[in-house]
Design an enzyme around this catalytic site. Structure first.
Site, PDB file in Angstrom:
ATOM      1  N   ASN A 257      41.388  44.614  36.977  1.00 38.62           N
ATOM      2  CA  ASN A 257      40.241  44.011  37.572  1.00 38.62           C
ATOM      3  C   ASN A 257      39.227  45.004  38.214  1.00 38.62           C
ATOM      4  O   ASN A 257      39.665  45.446  39.411  1.00 38.62           O
ATOM      5  CB  ASN A 257      40.877  42.953  38.440  1.00 38.62           C
ATOM      6  CG  ASN A 257      39.563  42.105  39.271  1.00 38.62           C
ATOM      7  OD1 ASN A 257      38.443  42.286  38.790  1.00 38.62           O
ATOM      8  ND2 ASN A 257      39.746  41.704  40.385  1.00 38.62           N
ATOM      9  N   TRP A 258      38.383  45.512  37.757  1.00 38.00           N
ATOM     10  CA  TRP A 258      37.460  46.552  38.002  1.00 38.00           C
ATOM     11  C   TRP A 258      36.537  46.212  39.252  1.00 38.00           C
ATOM     12  O   TRP A 258      35.838  46.872  39.747  1.00 38.00           O
ATOM     13  CB  TRP A 258      36.586  47.152  36.839  1.00 38.00           C
ATOM     14  CG  TRP A 258      37.488  47.718  35.750  1.00 38.00           C
ATOM     15  CD1 TRP A 258      38.956  47.808  35.717  1.00 38.00           C
ATOM     16  CD2 TRP A 258      37.060  48.499  34.688  1.00 38.00           C
ATOM     17  NE1 TRP A 258      39.469  48.540  34.818  1.00 38.00           N
ATOM     18  CE2 TRP A 258      38.205  48.944  33.990  1.00 38.00           C
ATOM     19  CE3 TRP A 258      35.622  48.842  34.045  1.00 38.00           C
ATOM     20  CZ2 TRP A 258      38.182  49.546  32.863  1.00 38.00           C
ATOM     21  CZ3 TRP A 258      35.688  49.291  32.926  1.00 38.00           C
ATOM     22  CH2 TRP A 258      36.769  49.793  32.214  1.00 38.00           C
ATOM     23  N   LYS A 259      36.472  44.889  39.411  1.00 38.12           N
ATOM     24  CA  LYS A 259      35.649  44.175  40.472  1.00 38.12           C
ATOM     25  C   LYS A 259      34.361  44.550  40.279  1.00 38.12           C
ATOM     26  O   LYS A 259      33.698  44.980  39.039  1.00 38.12           O
ATOM     27  CB  LYS A 259      36.220  44.466  41.791  1.00 38.12           C
ATOM     28  CG  LYS A 259      37.772  44.360  41.897  1.00 38.12           C
ATOM     29  CD  LYS A 259      38.125  44.023  43.098  1.00 38.12           C
ATOM     30  CE  LYS A 259      39.643  43.775  43.406  1.00 38.12           C
ATOM     31  NZ  LYS A 259      40.124  43.369  44.530  1.00 38.12           N
TER      32      LYS A 259
ATOM     33  N   HIS B 283      39.762  33.929  41.610  1.00 34.04           N
ATOM     34  CA  HIS B 283      40.248  35.077  42.554  1.00 34.04           C
ATOM     35  C   HIS B 283      39.811  34.945  43.957  1.00 34.04           C
ATOM     36  O   HIS B 283      38.894  34.051  44.448  1.00 34.04           O
ATOM     37  CB  HIS B 283      39.299  36.476  41.932  1.00 34.04           C
ATOM     38  CG  HIS B 283      39.910  37.707  42.393  1.00 34.04           C
ATOM     39  ND1 HIS B 283      39.566  38.090  43.763  1.00 34.04           N
ATOM     40  CD2 HIS B 283      41.017  38.510  42.346  1.00 34.04           C
ATOM     41  CE1 HIS B 283      40.294  39.284  44.023  1.00 34.04           C
ATOM     42  NE2 HIS B 283      41.003  39.520  43.122  1.00 34.04           N
TER      43      HIS B 283
ATOM     44  N   GLU C 112      38.694  36.722  46.278  1.00 29.03           N
ATOM     45  CA  GLU C 112      37.193  37.094  46.747  1.00 29.03           C
ATOM     46  C   GLU C 112      36.048  35.993  46.296  1.00 29.03           C
ATOM     47  O   GLU C 112      35.254  35.760  47.064  1.00 29.03           O
ATOM     48  CB  GLU C 112      37.281  38.387  46.045  1.00 29.03           C
ATOM     49  CG  GLU C 112      37.756  39.578  46.781  1.00 29.03           C
ATOM     50  CD  GLU C 112      38.138  40.766  45.920  1.00 29.03           C
ATOM     51  OE1 GLU C 112      37.478  40.861  45.096  1.00 29.03           O
ATOM     52  OE2 GLU C 112      39.073  41.553  46.267  1.00 29.03           O
TER      53      GLU C 112
ATOM     54  N   GLU D  22      48.587  36.210  43.859  1.00 27.08           N
ATOM     55  CA  GLU D  22      47.894  37.469  44.548  1.00 27.08           C
ATOM     56  C   GLU D  22      47.928  36.998  46.173  1.00 27.08           C
ATOM     57  O   GLU D  22      46.968  36.629  46.515  1.00 27.08           O
ATOM     58  CB  GLU D  22      46.473  37.733  44.086  1.00 27.08           C
ATOM     59  CG  GLU D  22      46.501  38.050  42.565  1.00 27.08           C
ATOM     60  CD  GLU D  22      45.194  38.946  42.382  1.00 27.08           C
ATOM     61  OE1 GLU D  22      45.626  40.085  41.640  1.00 27.08           O
ATOM     62  OE2 GLU D  22      44.033  38.575  42.810  1.00 27.08           O
TER      63      GLU D  22
ATOM     64  N   GLY E  71      43.951  44.909  48.103  1.00 27.31           N
ATOM     65  CA  GLY E  71      42.995  45.939  48.597  1.00 27.31           C
ATOM     66  C   GLY E  71      43.432  46.527  49.958  1.00 27.31           C
ATOM     67  O   GLY E  71      42.769  47.075  50.574  1.00 27.31           O
TER      68      GLY E  71
ATOM     69  N   SER F  45      47.719  45.465  45.622  1.00 21.29           N
ATOM     70  CA  SER F  45      48.103  46.882  45.945  1.00 21.29           C
ATOM     71  C   SER F  45      49.315  47.233  45.075  1.00 21.29           C
ATOM     72  O   SER F  45      50.058  48.018  45.384  1.00 21.29           O
ATOM     73  CB  SER F  45      48.526  47.298  47.391  1.00 21.29           C
ATOM     74  OG  SER F  45      47.346  46.608  48.314  1.00 21.29           O
TER      75      SER F  45
ATOM     76  N   GLY G  17      43.884  45.896  40.989  1.00 20.24           N
ATOM     77  CA  GLY G  17      42.540  46.067  41.433  1.00 20.24           C
ATOM     78  C   GLY G  17      42.427  47.770  41.453  1.00 20.24           C
ATOM     79  O   GLY G  17      42.236  48.247  40.386  1.00 20.24           O
ATOM     80  N   GLY G  18      42.464  48.085  42.786  1.00 23.26           N
ATOM     81  CA  GLY G  18      42.051  49.564  42.968  1.00 23.26           C
ATOM     82  C   GLY G  18      42.589  50.544  41.936  1.00 23.26           C
ATOM     83  O   GLY G  18      42.051  51.505  41.513  1.00 23.26           O
TER      84      GLY G  18
HETATM   85  C1  PEP Z   1      43.142  42.218  42.921  1.00 28.04           C
HETATM   86  O1  PEP Z   1      41.868  41.960  43.366  1.00 28.04           O
HETATM   87  O2  PEP Z   1      43.219  41.357  41.727  1.00 28.04           O
HETATM   88  C2  PEP Z   1      43.868  43.264  43.307  1.00 28.04           C
HETATM   89  C3  PEP Z   1      45.304  42.812  42.881  1.00 28.04           C
HETATM   90  O3  PEP Z   1      43.351  44.236  44.035  1.00 28.04           O
HETATM   91  P1  PEP Z   1      44.194  45.525  44.580  1.00 28.04           P
HETATM   92  O4  PEP Z   1      45.178  45.885  43.392  1.00 28.04           O
HETATM   93  O5  PEP Z   1      43.309  46.623  44.833  1.00 28.04           O
HETATM   94  O6  PEP Z   1      45.120  45.029  45.660  1.00 28.04           O
END
Ligand code: PEP
Length: 251
Positions: free
Chosen positions: A10-12, A96, A98, A168, A174, A214, A235-236
C-alpha cells in the site's frame, strides 16, 4: 487447508509518476516472477495506468487504495469501480484505518464499497483492526467482530471467497510497533471464527487474512509462519523494492 500467501504493498499518498514507475520496475525485477506467492502493488490513483504498463507482463497485480460505491455521476473527487477496472486494477483496499480515521469511513460504507467492488468483478482487501485504547479496554474482539460482520453483511459465500481481510491493529500502522506473531495469529484465528459464524467452516478456512502493521523484512518470516497469517498488507516497507522483496521472500 493451505492458503496461498498474498503480499500487497500500500503505497498510500506517496510516489509521483516518475517515482511510481521506478518503484514498479524494481518490484517487477525483484519479485515479478513469483508464482508461489500472490503479489500486488497499490499506488495512488494518478499512477495506476502507468504502473499497470510496467507490471502487466509479470505476476504482480495492481490494486487501488479506495473506491466510491456509486457507478458514476456528480461525486467530485471520487473514482468508480469501472474506472479502476479500465486502468488494470484487480484488487481494491477498502476500510483502511486511515480512511476510517480521517475520511469518515464506516462499516456501512465499507459494506457498500465491498458490494460494488465484487459486482464489478474486482477483489476487495477489507481492513479491520482495533486502536490501542480499544485493545487496552478489552474491546478488541467486539470492535473486530463488528467490523468484519459489517463488511460482509449480505454477501454470498461465492462473493466472500473473493475477499481478503487485512488485520491491521491501528497502533501498529506506521509506528514501528508490530504485533507479536502470537498476537497477530490470535486475532486472525478470532476473525476466522467470526467468518465461521457468518458463513461456514469451509468458507472461513479459504478466506485469506493478511497482517498489516510495520511488517518489515526482519519480522516478516516469524509473522508469515503463523498458522493463520496468510500474507501481509505493507505500508512503509513497500516503498523500497528491496524491502518489499524481503517480505515477499523472507529469509
Ligand atoms: C498500512 O498502512 O496498511 C500499513 C500496514 O502500514 P505500515 O506497514 O507502514 O505500518
Amino acid at each position: 487447508m493451505s492458503r496461498k500467501k498474498f503480499i500487497a504493498g500500500n503505497w498510500k499518498m506517496n510516489t509521483t509518476l516518475t517515482e511510481a514507475v521506478e518503484l514498479a520496475k524494481g518490484v517487477v525485477e525483484t519479485v515479478g516472477k513469483q508464482a508461489d506467492v500472490d503479489v500486488a502493488v497499490c499506488p495512488p490513483y494518478t499512477n495506476l495506468s502507468a504502473v499497470y504498463d510496467v507490471i502487466k507482463d509479470s505476476n504482480v497485480k495492481l490494486g487501488a487504495q479506495d473506491v466510491h460505491w456509486e457507478a458514476k455521476g456528480a461525486y467530485t473527487g471520487k473514482v468508480s469501480c469501472a474506472m479502476l477496472k479500465s486502468a488494470g486494477v484487480t484488487y481494491v483496499i477498502i476500510g483502511h484505518s486511515e480512511q476510517r480515521q480521517y475520511f469518515a469511513e464506516t462499516d456501512e460504507t465499507v459494506n457498500k464499497k465491498t458490494k460494488a467492488v465484487l459486482a464489478a468483478g474486482l477483489m476487495p482487501i477489507i481492513c479491520v483492526g482495533e486502536t490501542l485504547d480499544e485493545r487496552k479496554n478489552g474491546k478488541m474482539n467486539t470492535v473486530i467482530e463488528t467490523q468484519v460482520k459489517g463488511a460482509f453483511a449480505g454477501l454470498s459465500v461465492e462473493d466472500a471467497l473473493k475477499c481478503t481481510i487485512a488485520y491491521e491493529p491501528v497502533w501498529a500502522i506506521g509506528t514501528g510497533e508490530t504485533a507479536t506473531p502470537q498476537q497477530a495469529n490470535e486475532a486472525h484465528i478470532f476473525i476466522r471464527n467470526v467468518l465461521v459464524g457468518i458463513f461456514n467452516k469451509q468458507t472461513a478456512e479459504e478466506i485469506r487474512i493478511q497482517y498489516g502493521g510495520s511488517m518489515k523484512p526482519d519480522n516478516a518470516k516469524s509473522l508469515l509462519q503463523q498458522s493463520d497469517v496468510d500474507g501481509g498488507l505493507i505500508g512503509g516497507a513497500s516503498l523500497k523494492a528491496a524491502d518489499f522483496k524481503g517480505i515477499v521472500l523472507p529469509q
